[in-house]
Write a protein that holds these residues in place. Sequence first.
Motif, PDB file in Angstrom:
ATOM      1  N   LYS A  43       0.834  -1.202   0.000  1.00 15.23           N
ATOM      2  CA  LYS A  43       0.000   0.000   0.000  1.00 15.23           C
ATOM      3  C   LYS A  43       0.869   1.252   0.000  1.00 15.23           C
ATOM      4  O   LYS A  43       0.570   2.226  -0.691  1.00 15.23           O
ATOM      5  CB  LYS A  43      -0.941   0.010   1.202  1.00 15.23           C
ATOM      6  N   PHE A  46       2.159   1.743  -3.478  1.00 14.26           N
ATOM      7  CA  PHE A  46       1.065   2.190  -4.324  1.00 14.26           C
ATOM      8  C   PHE A  46       0.762   3.668  -4.085  1.00 14.26           C
ATOM      9  O   PHE A  46       0.607   4.442  -5.036  1.00 14.26           O
ATOM     10  CB  PHE A  46      -0.192   1.354  -4.054  1.00 14.26           C
ATOM     11  N   ASP A  47       0.676   4.056  -2.822  1.00 19.74           N
ATOM     12  CA  ASP A  47       0.391   5.461  -2.492  1.00 19.74           C
ATOM     13  C   ASP A  47       1.473   6.389  -3.027  1.00 19.74           C
ATOM     14  O   ASP A  47       1.189   7.463  -3.552  1.00 19.74           O
ATOM     15  CB  ASP A  47       0.245   5.645  -0.979  1.00 19.74           C
ATOM     16  N   GLU A  48       2.712   5.966  -2.904  1.00 22.54           N
ATOM     17  CA  GLU A  48       3.851   6.763  -3.395  1.00 22.54           C
ATOM     18  C   GLU A  48       3.747   6.949  -4.908  1.00 22.54           C
ATOM     19  O   GLU A  48       3.927   8.050  -5.432  1.00 22.54           O
ATOM     20  CB  GLU A  48       5.163   6.061  -3.035  1.00 22.54           C
ATOM     21  N   GLN A  49       3.450   5.869  -5.618  1.00 28.88           N
ATOM     22  CA  GLN A  49       3.332   5.957  -7.071  1.00 28.88           C
ATOM     23  C   GLN A  49       2.112   6.777  -7.491  1.00 28.88           C
ATOM     24  O   GLN A  49       2.162   7.500  -8.486  1.00 28.88           O
ATOM     25  CB  GLN A  49       3.286   4.568  -7.689  1.00 28.88           C
ATOM     26  N   GLU A  50       1.035   6.657  -6.738  1.00 29.20           N
ATOM     27  CA  GLU A  50      -0.162   7.441  -7.055  1.00 29.20           C
ATOM     28  C   GLU A  50       0.136   8.943  -6.965  1.00 29.20           C
ATOM     29  O   GLU A  50      -0.247   9.712  -7.844  1.00 29.20           O
ATOM     30  CB  GLU A  50      -1.306   7.079  -6.109  1.00 29.20           C
ATOM     31  N   ILE A  51       0.831   9.341  -5.920  1.00 32.32           N
ATOM     32  CA  ILE A  51       1.209  10.753  -5.769  1.00 32.32           C
ATOM     33  C   ILE A  51       2.084  11.191  -6.940  1.00 32.32           C
ATOM     34  O   ILE A  51       1.876  12.261  -7.526  1.00 32.32           O
ATOM     35  CB  ILE A  51       1.931  10.978  -4.422  1.00 32.32           C
ATOM     36  N   LYS A  52       3.049  10.358  -7.287  1.00 32.49           N
ATOM     37  CA  LYS A  52       3.965  10.681  -8.391  1.00 32.49           C
ATOM     38  C   LYS A  52       3.189  10.895  -9.691  1.00 32.49           C
ATOM     39  O   LYS A  52       3.396  11.887 -10.395  1.00 32.49           O
ATOM     40  CB  LYS A  52       4.982   9.558  -8.563  1.00 32.49           C
ATOM     41  N   TYR A  53       2.296   9.971 -10.015  1.00 35.41           N
ATOM     42  CA  TYR A  53       1.583  10.066 -11.288  1.00 35.41           C
ATOM     43  C   TYR A  53       0.538  11.167 -11.293  1.00 35.41           C
ATOM     44  O   TYR A  53       0.313  11.803 -12.325  1.00 35.41           O
ATOM     45  CB  TYR A  53       0.999   8.711 -11.676  1.00 35.41           C
ATOM     46  N   ARG A  54      -0.079  11.429 -10.163  1.00 36.38           N
ATOM     47  CA  ARG A  54      -1.009  12.567 -10.097  1.00 36.38           C
ATOM     48  C   ARG A  54      -0.261  13.880 -10.339  1.00 36.38           C
ATOM     49  O   ARG A  54      -0.754  14.761 -11.033  1.00 36.38           O
ATOM     50  CB  ARG A  54      -1.721  12.612  -8.752  1.00 36.38           C
TER      51      ARG A  54
END
Length: 74
Positions: A43, A46-54
């Motif tokens: 998780k 996933f959260d780290e990558q979500e921030i990056k892509y947003r």
Amino acid sequence: MASRSLEDIAEFIEKMKFQKSLFGGVNEQSVWKKIDDLNNEYKSVFDEQEIKYRTLLEERDLEIKKLKEKLNMD
């Protein structure tokens, strides 16, 4: 440990240890705790990558907006 990459998770798994059961095998509670810990590590990635892509999407949208404004000015 808050993992930031899949490599961090691989390292976490390599270091994972389970409590032994009194009559052989491993302690079931220990296994469930490790599964929960591993889930939290995934998780975190996933959260780290979500921030990056947003952030990347927001930057792209801003660049598109700037280009559209530039086109409208000409």
